[in-house]
Design an enzyme around this catalytic site. Structure first.
Site, mmCIF file in Angstrom:
data_model
loop_
_atom_site.group_PDB
_atom_site.id
_atom_site.type_symbol
_atom_site.label_atom_id
_atom_site.label_comp_id
_atom_site.label_asym_id
_atom_site.label_seq_id
_atom_site.Cartn_x
_atom_site.Cartn_y
_atom_site.Cartn_z
ATOM 1 N N ALA A 101 17.650 -18.750 15.711
ATOM 2 C CA ALA A 101 17.352 -17.788 14.407
ATOM 3 C C ALA A 101 17.530 -16.564 15.144
ATOM 4 O O ALA A 101 17.552 -16.202 16.285
ATOM 5 C CB ALA A 101 16.226 -18.294 13.933
ATOM 6 N N LYS A 102 17.506 -15.659 14.133
ATOM 7 C CA LYS A 102 17.405 -14.116 14.444
ATOM 8 C C LYS A 102 17.063 -13.186 13.236
ATOM 9 O O LYS A 102 17.427 -13.763 12.147
ATOM 10 C CB LYS A 102 18.655 -13.526 14.908
ATOM 11 C CG LYS A 102 18.744 -12.456 15.966
ATOM 12 C CD LYS A 102 18.188 -12.805 17.176
ATOM 13 C CE LYS A 102 18.353 -11.710 18.086
ATOM 14 N NZ LYS A 102 18.083 -12.235 19.635
ATOM 15 N N GLY A 103 16.232 -12.062 13.440
ATOM 16 C CA GLY A 103 15.865 -11.413 12.324
ATOM 17 C C GLY A 103 15.631 -9.960 12.856
ATOM 18 O O GLY A 103 15.955 -9.464 13.891
ATOM 19 N N ASP A 142 12.579 -8.334 20.626
ATOM 20 C CA ASP A 142 14.047 -8.085 20.972
ATOM 21 C C ASP A 142 14.178 -6.714 21.008
ATOM 22 O O ASP A 142 13.313 -5.792 21.317
ATOM 23 C CB ASP A 142 14.870 -8.574 19.436
ATOM 24 C CG ASP A 142 16.302 -9.048 19.829
ATOM 25 O OD1 ASP A 142 16.548 -10.120 20.226
ATOM 26 O OD2 ASP A 142 17.145 -8.116 19.906
#
Lengths: 411, 178
Positions: A101-103, A142
């Protein structure tokens, strides 16, 4: 954007080699969910500001989804989608039970006060709290997000759902963060280098290494390599590069930079300053790009004289450079293997949180050693048995594991 | 002309084989000759229709719309067979589409013609209805068999219905064991 197109290209290559077919390929490339949320917060001056946040959940076939949250003005849905996919392959290569996933939030954190940043992080957590969770999706730091941001996220999520440290990794040690997390990516890279050398009947003590980048990844890679007897002959950061043919005193440079001094101001006998790009063209055994993406291009790859490139950075090699390296016979150990130490120790943090346990740094490092060694061995066997290059082999391993989990669970 | 038709009807269509010359001639007088080129749609699924055709020469493909993909081909009709009999008998819309595969020669018969012949006690009408009933009965028997086959397939999943993902799973685990 180029790096993401490249990722899809590598995935298609691997998919073609495995003959997965276009329908399964599409199934594996499509994200499971894309959440876009609106984040209104009150600024310190009393005005209202509205930001856009994303959480894209790519694939959960192998476990809860895992991936960073980035706060940056250029964050957009295409970016995040591609990065989410990359996380699926990275967790699969090292065989930890996570999906990808990434956000992120489209914002400029430089323009926000700490209090505003906190309100923004808490608002995002409220908006996506039904979508994340220790058994659902576990964010991590991140670009422009750190242990403090993770602490706010953990706190806000815990307010809504009860104490849940395992909802996020990269937390401060005081709130359930893991020993060894900071050094994990660089340490993992050096484990991979060690295993690669062993296959050639060589070892770190008779090896020269150049490392581009001296941040969270490069500095720890340099330190680990030095501790094991390697000669780190050159390092660089944004200020420039320094070089010593007999090997730099890495611990001294590490302390120097930690005390917020400029790398290029470091002085010692035999140390010379060189152009940052000259580092890439040194005749060394191992070249480790540990900074930005897109370092090796079709223009400069021909001048690289290292015997192997080990990608500690994400996507430092453009596809044109990959082809040149292949022609020149320079193996490239790809990012999804070489820098997976970071997500691996994130996994350890989650495991410790779930078990309410604390591991020592020695225990974390020894488990990291095992995982990196196992992953390296799997990829290396494919390289040898099928005559694939390292990158393709790593993507075949990743795609294979996700495809197996998918077909076992059913569509 | 009538003689040629008489002999071909008797030659091709078994149900008319024991009609005497008088009755054959009576039948021939009721039919309308149709010649069509290749690729011509004789009738289309869903159209109204109350005619059937005796196919005397050439071939006709019968197709029906399938939910999953494009049309599926149901059958290829060749000389000596009848097509369109469902609408002729029931008066309902066409249940399939018929397209000529080459040049064809057909003899058309309408529902009104058949009814008036049957009412008038013409022998060929009885023969025709009997022959068509036999064709339909044979087809029903075949369909019954197919249904039994489908049901037993569904209850015997393993080797018979290996889906795409099942095949992929087997291949992944055998060829890519890591």
């Amino acid at each position: 954007m180029k790096a993401f197109e490249a990722t899809n290209r590598y995935i298609r290559q691997a998919s073609a080699i495995m003959d997965l077919g276009s329908r399964v390929e599409r199934l594996l490339l499509s994200p499971e969910a894309e959440h876009t949320v609106t984040l209104p917060i009150e600024l310190d001056n009393g005005e209202l500001a509205v930001f856009t946040g994303y959480r894209i959940q790519h694939n959960s076939a192998r476990g809860p989804m895992k991936g960073g949250l980035r706060f940056h003005p250029t964050v957009d849905v295409d970016d995040v989608r591609a990065l989410a996919s990359l996380m699926t392959w990275k967790t699969a290569v090292v065989n930890i039970p996570f999906g990808g996933a990434k956000g992120g939030i489209q914002c400029d954190p430089q323009q926000l006060s700490q209090a505003e940043l906190e309100r923004l992080t808490r608002k995002l957590t409220q908006r996506i709290s039904a979508e994340i969770g220790p058994q659902r999706d576990i964010p991590a730091p991140d670009v422009n997000t750190n242990a403090q941001v993770m602490a706010w996220l953990m706190d806000e999520y815990s307010r809504l759902n009860g104490y849940s440290p395992a909802v996020v990794t990269g937390k401060p040690l005081e709130l359930g963060g893991s020993e060894g997390r900071e050094a994990a990516t660089g340490r993992g890279t050096i484990f991979v280098v060690e295993d690669y050398l062993k296959d050639l009947d060589r070892s770190l003590p008779d090896t020269t290494i150049a490392i581009q980048g001296f941040g969270n990844v490069g500095s720890f890679a340099a330190l680990c390599a030095h501790e094991q007897g390697a000669r780190v002959v050159a390092v660089s950061d944004v200020t420039g590069a320094i070089h010593h043919p007999q090997g730099l005193n890495v611990p001294a440079i590490f302390q120097w930079v930690r005390s917020r001094k400029r790398l290029t101001d470091y002085e010692a006998e035999g140390v010379t300053r060189i152009a940052p790009e000259a580092l890439l063209f040194l005749e060394v055994d191992v070249l480790i790009p540990a900074a930005l993406g897109g370092v090796f291009t079709g223009e400069n790859a021909n001048e690289v004289r290292a015997k192997v490139v080990v990608e500690a950075a994400n996507a430092p090699t453009e596809p044109e450079a990959d082809e040149i390296f292949e022609r020149k016979g320079i193996p490239v150990i790809p990012d999804i293997l070489a820098n997976a130490g970071g997500v691996t120790v994130s996994y350890f943090e989650w495991v410790q949180n779930i078990q309410c346990l604390r591991w020592t740094e020695a225990e974390v490092n020894s488990r990291l050693r095992q995982i990196m060694g196992g992953s390296y061995g799997t990829v290396r066997n494919l390289v040898k048995q099928r005559g694939l290059n390292w990158r393709t082999a790593a993507f075949v391993v990743a795609l294979g594991r996700v495809a197996k989990a998918t077909v076992l669970r059913g569509v | 002309m009538a003689n040629e038709l008489d002999s071909r009807l008797v030659e091709h269509f078994r149900c008319f084989q024991d009609l005497d010359a008088e009755h054959t001639e009576q039948l021939a007088g009721r039919l309308k000759e149709v010649r069509l080129p290749k690729g011509h749609t004789i009738f289309e699924e869903g159209d109204d229709g109350d005619t059937a055709y005796f196919l005397v020469s050439g071939e006709v493909e019968v197709r029906a719309a399938c939910p999953s993909e494009e049309d599926c081909s149901l059958a290829t009709i060749s000389a000596g067979q009848i097509l369109g009999e469902i609408s002729l008998l029931t008066g309902s819309a066409r249940t399939a589409t018929a397209i000529t595969l080459g040049e064809v020669e057909l003899w058309e018969i309408s529902r009104a013609t058949l009814e008036s012949a049957a009412d008038g006690g013409e022998a060929w009408a009885t023969r025709f209805l009997l022959g068509t009933s036999q064709t339909l009965a044979n087809r029903l028997a075949l369909v019954n068999q197919q249904i039994v086959g489908l049901l037993s397939d569904r209850n015997r999943p393993a080797e018979k219905r290996v889906a795409e993902l099942d095949r992929l799973r087997d291949r992944l685990f055998s060829e890519w064991s890591f």
